[in-house]
Design an enzyme around this catalytic site. Structure first.
Site, PDB file in Angstrom:
ATOM      1  N   HIS A 149       1.047  -1.060   0.130  1.00 32.52           N
ATOM      2  CA  HIS A 149      -0.071   0.016  -0.011  1.00 32.52           C
ATOM      3  C   HIS A 149       0.820   1.120   0.199  1.00 32.52           C
ATOM      4  CE1 HIS A 149      -3.604   2.450   1.537  1.00 32.52           C
ATOM      5  NE2 HIS A 149      -2.782   3.280   1.723  1.00 32.52           N
ATOM      6  N   GLU A 150       1.752   1.054   0.782  1.00 34.12           N
ATOM      7  CA  GLU A 150       2.559   2.488   0.926  1.00 34.12           C
ATOM      8  C   GLU A 150       3.671   2.586  -0.246  1.00 34.12           C
ATOM      9  OE1 GLU A 150       2.260   4.601   3.107  1.00 34.12           O
ATOM     10  OE2 GLU A 150       0.852   3.547   4.543  1.00 34.12           O
ATOM     11  N   HIS A 166       2.001   4.340  -3.027  1.00 27.15           N
ATOM     12  CA  HIS A 166       1.921   5.951  -3.073  1.00 27.15           C
ATOM     13  C   HIS A 166       2.944   6.610  -3.901  1.00 27.15           C
ATOM     14  CE1 HIS A 166      -1.547   6.773  -0.440  1.00 27.15           C
ATOM     15  NE2 HIS A 166      -1.054   6.063   0.259  1.00 27.15           N
TER      16      HIS A 166
END
Ligand code: CO
Length: 188
Positions: free
Chosen positions: A159-160, A163
């Protein structure tokens, strides 16, 4: 830098879709200081009293783009249990993390994902790799590290790292079939 739910950049701002740049090493004092502030945000965000006082939304990770800096840095604090069912806290201040290998097996969070930059609820499975190996410079321990992550930690790292590419969790949700049956996938 003051980081709270008002200063964190939301998906209503196209800036959140920008790609993040690699960070020069050795780490500058400015970059280290920012990463420390991000780490403290995540740490404090799970303390109910501090979170209430300082307007922090609980989180397990935050990436620099979310505080307006398009650099490949992320702070992560994940509580999980290891293979022997012991409580473990995985915490990192990662610089230039990259996935070097990933499993074919998939995993998703049973209740779906959330994000500090996303105010609305987006229902559906975010199907990711069940295991990933991530290499990075870790500014918490000041060394190059290799993380072999599974389950919840693997999902948080993916998820990170998304980004950095301007990708948000709901980009992965199948709109026609938000809760698919994924053969062999692990529900976390
Ligand atoms: Co996020």
């Amino acid at each position: 830098m003051i980081i709270n739910n008002d200063t964190i950049i939301k998906d209503t701002d196209p800036f959140i879709r920008r790609k993040s740049e690699p960070v020069p090493l050795p780490l500058s004092e400015e970059d280290r200081s920012l990463l420390q502030d991000m780490y403290m945000y995540v740490k404090n965000s799970t303390d109910p009293e501090i979170a209430e006082r300082d307007n922090l939304r609980p989180a397990v990770g935050i990436s620099a783009i979310q505080v307006g800096v398009p650099k490949r840095m992320t702070a992560v604090i994940v509580r999980d249990t290891d293979k022997n069912d012991h409580e473990v806290v995985y915490e990192y201040m990662l610089v230039n993390p990259r996935i070097v290998s990933k499993s074919l097996q998939k995993a998703y969070l049973e209740s779906g994902e959330g994000c500090l930059s996303v105010a609305k609820v987006h229902e559906g499975y975010v199907v990711r790799s069940a295991r990933v190996t991530v290499k990075a410079y870790d500014a918490l321990t000041d060394q190059e590290i290799s993380i072999r992550a599974r389950g919840y930690l693997a999902i948080v790292l993916q998820h990170e790292l998304d980004h950095f590419e301007g990708v948000l969790f709901y980009d992965h949700i199948n709109k026609e079939n938000p809760w698919p049956n994924v053969p062999g996938a692990i529900s976390v």
